[in-house]
Design an enzyme around this catalytic site. Structure first.
Site, PDB file in Angstrom:
ATOM      1  N   ASP A 151      -3.025   4.702  -2.356  1.00  0.00           N
ATOM      2  CA  ASP A 151      -4.065   5.203  -1.469  1.00  0.00           C
ATOM      3  C   ASP A 151      -4.576   6.566  -1.969  1.00  0.00           C
ATOM      4  OD1 ASP A 151      -5.261   4.766   1.271  1.00  0.00           O
ATOM      5  OD2 ASP A 151      -4.329   6.702   1.666  1.00  0.00           O
ATOM      6  N   GLU A 158      -6.604   3.790  -5.963  1.00  0.00           N
ATOM      7  CA  GLU A 158      -7.859   3.923  -5.216  1.00  0.00           C
ATOM      8  C   GLU A 158      -8.442   5.299  -5.503  1.00  0.00           C
ATOM      9  OE1 GLU A 158      -9.735   4.136  -0.702  1.00  0.00           O
ATOM     10  OE2 GLU A 158      -7.848   5.093  -1.171  1.00  0.00           O
ATOM     11  N   HIS A 216     -10.944  -3.044   3.664  1.00  0.00           N
ATOM     12  CA  HIS A 216     -10.833  -2.679   5.077  1.00  0.00           C
ATOM     13  C   HIS A 216     -11.614  -1.410   5.418  1.00  0.00           C
ATOM     14  CE1 HIS A 216      -8.058  -0.253   2.892  1.00  0.00           C
ATOM     15  NE2 HIS A 216      -7.890   0.532   3.929  1.00  0.00           N
ATOM     16  N   ASP A 217     -12.180  -0.751   4.415  1.00  0.00           N
ATOM     17  CA  ASP A 217     -12.962   0.474   4.663  1.00  0.00           C
ATOM     18  C   ASP A 217     -14.463   0.238   4.529  1.00  0.00           C
ATOM     19  OD1 ASP A 217     -10.615   1.998   4.947  1.00  0.00           O
ATOM     20  OD2 ASP A 217     -10.523   2.395   2.789  1.00  0.00           O
ATOM     21  N   ASP A 256       0.866  -1.168   0.000  1.00  0.00           N
ATOM     22  CA  ASP A 256       0.000   0.000   0.000  1.00  0.00           C
ATOM     23  C   ASP A 256       0.910   1.227   0.000  1.00  0.00           C
ATOM     24  OD1 ASP A 256      -2.405   1.546   0.526  1.00  0.00           O
ATOM     25  OD2 ASP A 256      -3.172  -0.253   1.509  1.00  0.00           O
TER      26      ASP A 256
HETATM   27  C1  GLC Z   1      -7.797   5.242   2.166  1.00  0.00           C
HETATM   28  C2  GLC Z   1      -7.600   4.012   3.025  1.00  0.00           C
HETATM   29  C3  GLC Z   1      -8.203   4.268   4.369  1.00  0.00           C
HETATM   30  C4  GLC Z   1      -7.490   5.426   5.000  1.00  0.00           C
HETATM   31  C5  GLC Z   1      -7.501   6.663   4.084  1.00  0.00           C
HETATM   32  C6  GLC Z   1      -6.477   7.664   4.521  1.00  0.00           C
HETATM   33  O1  GLC Z   1      -9.115   5.460   1.854  1.00  0.00           O
HETATM   34  O2  GLC Z   1      -8.112   2.882   2.383  1.00  0.00           O
HETATM   35  O3  GLC Z   1      -8.174   3.137   5.197  1.00  0.00           O
HETATM   36  O4  GLC Z   1      -8.068   5.762   6.216  1.00  0.00           O
HETATM   37  O5  GLC Z   1      -7.199   6.339   2.760  1.00  0.00           O
HETATM   38  O6  GLC Z   1      -5.187   7.180   4.278  1.00  0.00           O
END
Ligand code: GLC
Ligand code: CA
Length: 551
Positions: A201, A243, A317-318, A100
Site C-alpha cells: 500500500d 502501489e 477499490h479506490d 495487502d
Molecule cells: C491506498 C489504498 C486505499 C487506502 C490508502 C490508505 O491507496 O488503496 O484504499 O485508503 O492507501 O491506506
C-alpha cells in the site's frame, strides 16, 4: 519466454475487496468463509492469484487500511484458521493468495501507538513521527489525503503526530530500524503460513521526510525497499507489487528492476489521472483526453519493456467502475466492458481484474449523499459543503469518482441482495443486479465473463502476450485505439472503437489476414467498419521475410 520467467509475468491477478465479495453469516459484511465458497467461480475464470484487500484486525476506519494487529484476522472477516483454510483451499485450485501490506501507517488503536502516545520516552514513541508544538499551530501546512491537517495534537505528550491519511492512521517512522525489523518479521510470519505475495500500500510514501516537506519518493525509499527485499522477500516465488501514485517510468524501473533487487512490479495510475484538472484535486473533473490516454499507454509499454514490469488495470477499490468512467454503461454496456478488457489484456504486464469487473458492473448512479460510507467521500462532502459547493454538484462528483462505486456488493445472482448476503449489506446493492450478475453470465457465450475467461486463457497459451514488443498504431486517430504486439513467431493486432458510433476500420486490409481471436460482439461484423465500442483482437503467424522488409 524461458523457464526462468517468474510465474507472475504470465499470471492474471484477481482483486477481492473482502467486505463486498460474499457474506457467509448474514451480518451484511463479506468474509473469508464467503470467499472460500466462491473459489470454484474464480477457478473457472482462470485466475492465478487473489490479491486480498486487508483482512487484518482493524477498527475499520478506512475499511481495514488501518491495522491494529498485523498478525490476526479481524473478527468481521473470520479467524486465522479461516485464513489458513483459504490459503489451503485456494492452493488446491492453483490459486495463490497475495495479502495487502499497509506499512506506511498503522491504526491509532495498534498497541504500538497506544504505547507511543503514553510518553516521549516510551520505547515505542519513536515508531511514529512526532513534532513539538503548542496544540494550536500545527508544525506546517501539510494536508492529510482524507482532509484536514496531517498533524494531530496529543496533549498527553505535548506533541503532534503525522498522519498522511485519516487521523486514525498515524504514519509509522521508517527511520527507526527496530520498527522496520518488526515489520519484516511480521511479513516472514505470513510467508511461513503460505502467503505467496504482497501488495504494498502507498509504497512511495515509505521514505517520506516531513521536515523536508517530502511526502513521496524520499531519499531513503529505494534503500528501504532493497533492505526489505533482502530481509522479508527473499523467497524467489513471492510476488511483490508496489502501489505508487507518483511513479514515472524512471522510478518504475527501480521498483521493478528485473534484477529483483526491489519489487516484482509497480502499480501506477498515470492512465487514471486524465480525468482531473492538473492543478485541482481528484474531484475536479475534466473529460479525459483520448489521444493522451493512448500516449500514456505507449510511454509505459515502451518505457518498461525489458527493464521493468507494470500492472495492467482499469479498476480497483479506490477507482470508479471503468465502463461508467471511460466507456458506456448504458446501451453499449456489454461491448464496452469487453472492449476495455480486450484493450488492456493484450498489453505487456500483469493484468488485474477487480471483483465484478468481469461481469461489467457499473457505478451506483442512484445513491444519495447520506448513503456513502467511505471515509474519503464523507470527509470530502463535509469539506466541499463548507466551501460552499452545492449538494447537487458534490453528488455529481461522487457518483462519477467516489470509491464506493466499486465497493457495492458483488452481484452473484438475481435473488435478494444479489446473492451477496442473507442480511442487510453494509453498502447497498446496485439495483441493476437483476440484469448484471454472475449467474446469468458464467458459461453463457457472449457474456462479459466469458470474454475475460477467454483473454485469461489466451495469455497462458500465447507467449506473445507476455513477451511481444508493443507498437502503437493510428496514434492520432480520435476514436480508435490500436496496437500491435510482436514476438519472433507471431503477431497480435488489437483495434478498439472508443465511440458510440460506427467507425471506418483503416486497418481492414491487414486485419483480413489475421485469425479473429476475440471480439466485443458475438455476431460477425463487416471487416471495414467497427461498431460502437467494438474491439477485435487478431493473431497472425509472422511472415518473417515480409516483416523485415517493412521495418
Ligand atoms: C491506498 C489504498 C486505499 C487506502 C490508502 C490508505 O491507496 O488503496 O484504499 O485508503 O492507501 O491506506
Ligand atoms: Ca459476514
Amino acid at each position: 519466454m524461458t523457464d526462468a520467467t517468474p510465474w507472475w509475468k504470465k499470471a492474471v491477478i484477481y482483486q477481492i475487496y473482502p467486505r463486498s465479495f460474499q457474506d457467509s453469516n448474514g451480518d451484511g459484511i463479506g468474509d473469508i468463509p464467503g470467499i472460500i465458497s466462491r473459489l470454484p467461480y474464480l477457478e473457472k475464470l482462470g485466475i492465478d492469484a487473489i490479491w486480498l484487500s486487508p483482512v487484518y484486525r482493524s477498527p475499520q476506519d478506512d475499511n481495514g487500511y488501518d491495522i491494529s494487529d498485523y498478525q490476526d484476522i479481524d473478527p468481521i472477516f473470520g479467524t486465522l484458521s479461516d485464513m489458513d483454510r483459504l490459503i489451503a483451499e485456494a492452493g488446491k485450485r492453483g490459486i495463490r493468495i497475495i495479502m495487502d501490506l499497509v506499512l506506511n501507517h498503522s491504526s491509532d488503536e495498534h498497541p504500538w501507538f497506544l504505547e507511543a502516545k503514553k510518553s516521549r520516552d516510551n520505547p515505542f514513541h519513536d515508531y511514529y513521527i512526532w513534532r513539538d508544538g503548542d496544540g494550536i499551530h500545527p508544525p506546517d501546512e501539510t494536508k492529510a489525503s482524507f482532509g484536514g491537517s496531517a498533524w494531530e495534537w496529543v496533549p498527553g505528550v505535548g506533541q503532534y503526530y503525522f498522519h498522511q491519511f485519516s487521523v486514525k492512521q498515524p504514519d509509522l517512522n521508517w527511520k527507526n530500524p527496530r520498527l522496520r525489523s518488526a515489520l519484516y518479521s511480521m511479513i516472514r510470519w505470513w510467508t511461513q503460513r503460505g502467503i505467496r505475495g504482497f501488495r504494498l500500500d502507498v509504497v512511495d510514501h515509505l521514505g517520506k521526510d516531513p521536515d523536508l516537506g517530502i511526502k513521496v519518493n524520499g531519499p531513503m525509499l529505494h534503500p528501504y525497499l532493497r533492505e526489505m527485499r533482502l530481509q522479508a522477500f527473499s523467497d524467489p516465488g513471492l510476488v511483490t507489487v508496489g502501489e505508487a501514485w507518483s511513479a514515472d517510468t524512471d522510478s518504475a524501473k527501480l521498483y521493478s528492476n528485473p534484477d529483483g533487487s526491489e519489487l516484482s512490479m509497480v502499480f501506477q495510475f498515470d492512465h487514471m489521472k486524465l480525468d482531473q484538472r492538473p492543478e485541482g484535486d481528484k474531484w475536479d473533473l475534466v473529460p479525459p483526453d483520448f489521444i493522451a490516454l493512448k500516449q500514456i499507454f505507449t510511454k509505459w509499454q515502451r518505457g518498461l519493456s525489458g527493464c521493468g514490469w507494470n500492472s495492467l488495470f482499469w479498476e480497483n477499490h479506490d477507482l470508479p467502475r471503468s465502463i461508467s468512467h471511460l466507456a458506456d454503461d448504458g446501451e453499449y454496456r456489454i461491448p464496452s466492458a469487453k472492449m476495455l478488457a480486450i484493450l488492456l489484456h493484450g498489453m505487456q504486464g500483469t493484468p488485474y481484474v477487480y471483483q465484478g469487473e468481469e461481469l461489467g458492473m457499473t457505478n451506483a448512479w442512484d445513491f444519495t449523499l447520506e448513503e456513502y460510507q467511505d471515509i474519503e467521500i464523507r470527509n470530502m462532502i463535509r469539506e466541499k459543503r463548507a466551501a460552499g459547493l452545492p449538494d447537487e454538484e458534490i453528488l455529481r462528483r461522487v457518483r462519477s469518482k467516489g470509491r464506493d462505486n466499486a465497493r457495492t456488493p458483488m452481484q452473484w445472482d438475481a435473488g435478494p441482495q444479489a446473492g451477496f448476503s442473507s442480511g442487510t449489506p453494509w453498502l447497498r446493492v446496485n439495483p441493476n443486479y437483476r440484469e448484471i450478475n454472475a449467474a446469468s453470465q458464467v458459461d453463457r457465450p457472449g457474456s462479459v465473463f466469458e470474454c475475460y475467461r477467454t483473454l485469461i486463457r489466451l495469455r497462458k497459451e500465447l507467449p506473445v502476450f507476455t513477451d511481444g514488443t508493443y507498437v502503437p498504431l493510428l496514434e492520432d486517430h480520435e476514436k480508435l485505439f490500436a496496437y500491435r504486439r510482436r514476438d519472433s513467431g507471431s503477431e497480435l493486432l488489437v483495434i478498439c472503437n472508443f465511440s458510440a458510433g460506427c467507425t471506418e476500420n483503416p486497418l481492414a486490409a491487414e486485419t483480413a489476414e489475421g485469425e479473429l481471436l476475440v471480439c466485443s460482439y458475438e455476431s460477425a461484423g463487416q471487416p471495414s467498419v467497427l461498431r460502437p465500442y467494438e474491439a477485435r483482437m487478431y493473431l497472425k503467424t509472422r511472415d518473417l521475410g515480409k516483416d523485415e522488409a517493412n521495418e
